[in-house]
Design a protein around this motif. Structure first.
Motif, PDB file in Angstrom:
ATOM      1  N   LYS A  92      17.367  41.783  62.095  1.00  0.00           N
ATOM      2  CA  LYS A  92      17.741  42.962  62.889  1.00  0.00           C
ATOM      3  C   LYS A  92      18.629  42.561  64.072  1.00  0.00           C
ATOM      4  N   LEU A  93      18.227  41.509  64.784  1.00  0.00           N
ATOM      5  CA  LEU A  93      19.011  41.046  65.927  1.00  0.00           C
ATOM      6  C   LEU A  93      20.374  40.521  65.474  1.00  0.00           C
ATOM      7  N   ALA A  94      20.373  39.816  64.340  1.00  0.00           N
ATOM      8  CA  ALA A  94      21.625  39.269  63.825  1.00  0.00           C
ATOM      9  C   ALA A  94      22.587  40.383  63.428  1.00  0.00           C
ATOM     10  N   ASP A  95      22.052  41.428  62.804  1.00  0.00           N
ATOM     11  CA  ASP A  95      22.901  42.562  62.411  1.00  0.00           C
ATOM     12  C   ASP A  95      23.521  43.240  63.639  1.00  0.00           C
ATOM     13  N   GLN A  96      22.745  43.330  64.696  1.00  0.00           N
ATOM     14  CA  GLN A  96      23.258  43.959  65.924  1.00  0.00           C
ATOM     15  C   GLN A  96      24.419  43.162  66.509  1.00  0.00           C
ATOM     16  N   GLU A  97      24.356  41.834  66.343  1.00  0.00           N
ATOM     17  CA  GLU A  97      25.403  40.980  66.906  1.00  0.00           C
ATOM     18  C   GLU A  97      26.458  40.603  65.878  1.00  0.00           C
ATOM     19  N   ASN A  98      26.230  41.075  64.629  1.00  0.00           N
ATOM     20  CA  ASN A  98      27.174  40.793  63.548  1.00  0.00           C
ATOM     21  C   ASN A  98      27.341  39.287  63.325  1.00  0.00           C
ATOM     22  N   ILE A  99      26.208  38.596  63.310  1.00  0.00           N
ATOM     23  CA  ILE A  99      26.215  37.148  63.072  1.00  0.00           C
ATOM     24  C   ILE A  99      25.202  36.817  61.978  1.00  0.00           C
ATOM     25  N   ALA A 100      25.246  35.614  61.466  1.00  0.00           N
ATOM     26  CA  ALA A 100      24.276  35.170  60.458  1.00  0.00           C
ATOM     27  C   ALA A 100      22.919  34.949  61.117  1.00  0.00           C
ATOM     28  N   PRO A 101      21.834  35.310  60.433  1.00  0.00           N
ATOM     29  CA  PRO A 101      20.497  35.155  61.021  1.00  0.00           C
ATOM     30  C   PRO A 101      20.188  33.735  61.488  1.00  0.00           C
TER      31      PRO A 101
END
Length: 708
Positions: A539-548
């Motif tokens: 979820k956090l990665a999606d918000q920042e548009n980065i890989a988990p």
């Protein structure tokens, strides 16, 4: 000529030998005396059974328990092999008939208890047998019983020393799953083995997971929860008969099929209960130490010790009854320091001072095992003279690593003190000097005048003791194997003293001791938390548009799930967590962990192992048919798992499996008709709605109602 492999296939159905078996069998065929130390599950019995079939005459097998010899004979007979036993369960006429068959050359393996073998009457029978049919060799199973240094010393085994004098030309094969170096030498001496070929295999059982948990006050609930989360059959070992009876009774009342087993029960009842366990009629055997030796059940999936065992060898044997088939199994010890005093009491009842001394030494090693912060295999295997590097990834300490600290300076103080006391003392005396003790012994040797006297007052006795043991575990210091436990410096010791080598030890950090003390590794709980942390990371990665993985790697999340830090300070100490990430993401992960630990009914709402496997595949994004194919189950079984997981408050999104329009209609029907069986709901909804869809929506609806 028929090869050994062909004989193996012929008699036992195996295509290949396990490690070491073929060499042992070849030497047995050459009439050599043998000492075989092979761990449980290594195929020890085959080492004497196959050569018995290939050699001329009958082989005599000494076995300590009636149940053991009966099980093995039954298995051999089931393979079409002519084997029999003579013991107290056989009536006079049957014994006579079996003896006639033996003298007629119809029997290849004869199992006996040591008492019968050495009796004068039976010795006469053996003399006749040796001069007619011939005796190919004597196989002494559970040979550690002959040594007073062994964990299960039996006086009747001592009499087996007569065999060499009465039958000097008949080879002897001694076999055991556990024997220290001292016990090995004693076996050779007692049986008077002639230049025996010694086959000693690693004692490491890599398929066994070892764990020590503090025994809780509500220890029944602790045992119940453990069993409820474990799969397959298991054994719970208890110190007393009363505890055995109470635990078995309560488990049975709570829906877990369990039976007690102890010496207070009649032979008939014990035999009945044992058979029920072996045949899977009952899942759990709650037993005293009277149970288990020689039990041939290969698929025991867990062994729980409710109380501290008396010595490492006993624990190795008892826990080793798990996973004999080579599949993963769990060995869990519940430890309470008060157990030490109970064992002390029984040791004091021994009249023989030497036996007391041995028992105290053995107890000390068990306490090391229970209390160590290092890989538990290091302590366990060192008892048998085997050095293990640690990092087994299959014990609680390796999967739940402690803080690693640099104790090089402390180690230099400790080793320097050993050098200055001329390497003539054990740990306790070295600590006394370091702590500035005013004891008579310190002053007697003039050690109060040494430069190391009193330089260790900043550490507790327990900390110095732990350092000393850590140095021994890591091979940085030697300790004598006798009762004096003298410390000796080695090459690594001098490298440490010269600052050429660092010493790092695992310690329990005082700031996070609450977390560690309250943490009882439970694989399912850890796995559930890990999945939750992965979802948060995504979820956090999606918000920042980065890989988990940019946020935290999987290995860091696993440690997080195991250690369960509940504040930023504890989180910052985990591997893979930087100060930057603590500041940026720390609060999110701490909140998730705290929320997870505080969820209502967490301890009783964990999925079973099979439900957990389905949940994991669902969380990986597989469809129901894909999960069913992966697990080799019917789709309906996976649907059942998912509905059960919904009821257990697990996060299952039924919108992935049921169209929203269908879901609305099913919900409306359920609300209108109330609590009704699936069949009634299906009849109302018609053929456009499957049982699976109705089942999932109904479970989801009930969950929503319960939460409201």
């Amino acid at each position: 000529m028929v090869s050994l492999q062909q004989s193996l296939k012929q008699y036992f159905g195996y295509d290949s030998f396990r490690d070491g078996q073929e060499e042992i069998i070849n030497q047995a065929l050459l009439d050599r005396d043998l000492l075989v130390i092979m761990p449980t599950g290594g195929g020890k019995s085959l080492c004497f059974q196959l050569p018995a079939l290939l050699k001329k005459g009958v082989s005599i097998v000494v076995s300590p328990l009636i149940s053991l010899m009966q099980d093995q004979v039954m298995a051999l007979q089931d393979n079409g092999i002519n084997a029999t036993f003579l013991n107290s369960t056989v009536n006079f006429n049957e014994i006579r008939q079996r003896e006639e068959d033996i003298l007629a050359g119809k029997i290849k393996l004869l199992y006996l208890a040591p008492e019968r073998l050495v009796s004068e009457k039976f010795q006469q029978f053996l003399q006749i047998l040796a001069s007619t049919v011939t005796i190919s060799f004597f196989a002494i199973d559970e040979a550690h019983c002959i040594s007073e240094w062994g964990h299960d010393f039996r006086q009747e085994y001592r009499q087996l020393r007569q065999l060499r004098f009465r039958f000097p030309h008949i080879p002897i094969m001694a076999l055991t799953a556990t024997a220290t170096t001292r016990v090995q030498k004693d076996i050779i001496t007692q049986l008077n083995l002639k230049t025996p070929a010694i086959h000693r295999f690693s004692f490491n059982r890599s398929n066994l997971y070892y764990e020590v948990q503090p025994r809780q006050k509500r220890n029944y609930q602790q045992v119940f929860n453990l069993i409820n989360r474990l799969e397959g059959s298991g054994i719970v070992y208890c110190f007393s008969r009363k505890t055995t009876e109470d635990l078995a009774s309560r488990l049975h009342q709570d829906g877990i099929s369990a039976l007690p087993y102890h010496a207070g029960l009649s032979d008939e009842v014990r035999s009945k209960y044992q058979n029920s366990f072996i045949r899977d009629d009952v899942r759990v055997m709650v037993a005293t130490l009277a149970f288990g030796m020689g039990i041939n059940k290969p698929d025991v999936r867990f062994v729980i010790h409710h109380d501290l065992p008396r010595n490492i060898e006993s624990y190795y044997q008892e826990s080793g009854r798990a996973g004999r088939d080579g599949d993963p199994a769990k060995c869990i010890l519940l430890y309470n320091p008060s157990d030490e005093y109970k064992i002390h009491y029984f040791i004091k009842q021994k009249e023989n001072i030497q036996e007391q001394k041995i028992a105290y030494q053995q107890l000390e090693k068990v306490l090391e095992y229970a209390q160590t912060n290092y890989c538990r295999r290091i302590v366990q295997l060192s008892y048998f003279g085997e050095r293990f590097k640690g990092d087994c990834d299959c014990c609680d300490n390796c999967l739940n690593p402690k803080d690693i600290e640099d104790w090089t300076i402390e180690a230099q103080k400790f080793l320097s003190c050993i050098a200055r006391t001329q390497e003539k003392f054990g740990i306790k005396h070295i600590i006394a000097v370091l702590k500035g003790s005013k004891s008579d012994k310190v002053y007697k040797y003039g050690h109060h005048l040494l430069s190391t006297y009193g330089i260790g007052k900043d550490k507790t006795v327990q900390e110095w003791e732990y350092l000393g043991k850590s140095l021994i575990y890591q091979g940085f210091l030697n300790q004598s194997n006798d009762s004096y436990k003298i410390l000796k410096l080695n090459k690594e010791s001098w490298e440490i003293l010269k600052s050429k080598k660092q010493v790092k030890i695992a310690v329990v950090n005082t700031n996070s001791s609450k977390i560690i003390d309250n943490y009882h590794p439970k694989a399912l709980e850890v796995e559930l938390l890990l999945q939750r942390l992965k979802k948060l990371r995504k979820k956090l990665a999606d918000q920042e548009n980065i890989a988990p993985y940019v946020i935290f790697g999987d290995s860091t999340l696993k440690i997080m799930a195991q250690m369960q830090p509940q504040n930023l300070k504890s989180l910052a100490k985990l591997s893979g967590v930087t100060e930057y990430k603590v500041n940026k993401y720390g609060n999110y992960f701490i909140e998730e962990i705290v929320y997870f630990l505080n969820e209502e009914n967490l301890t009783v709402a964990l999925p079973s192992n099979t439900q957990m496997k389905t949940l994991q595949l669902y969380q990986q994004g597989l469809t129901i048919p894909q999960i069913a194919k992966e697990r080799n189950f019917a789709v309906s079984t996976i649907i059942t798992h998912l509905t059960e997981l919904i009821e257990l408050n697990q996060s299952i999104d039924i919108d992935k499996f049921v169209l929203s329009k269908k879901k609305e209609v099913i919900l409306k029907t359920i609300k209108e008709m109330g609590e009704q069986p699936l069949k009634i709901l299906k009849e109302k909804l018609g053929d456009n709605y499957s049982y699976d869809e109705i089942k999932l929506v109904k479970a989801w609806y009930q969950k929503m109602n319960n939460q409201n």
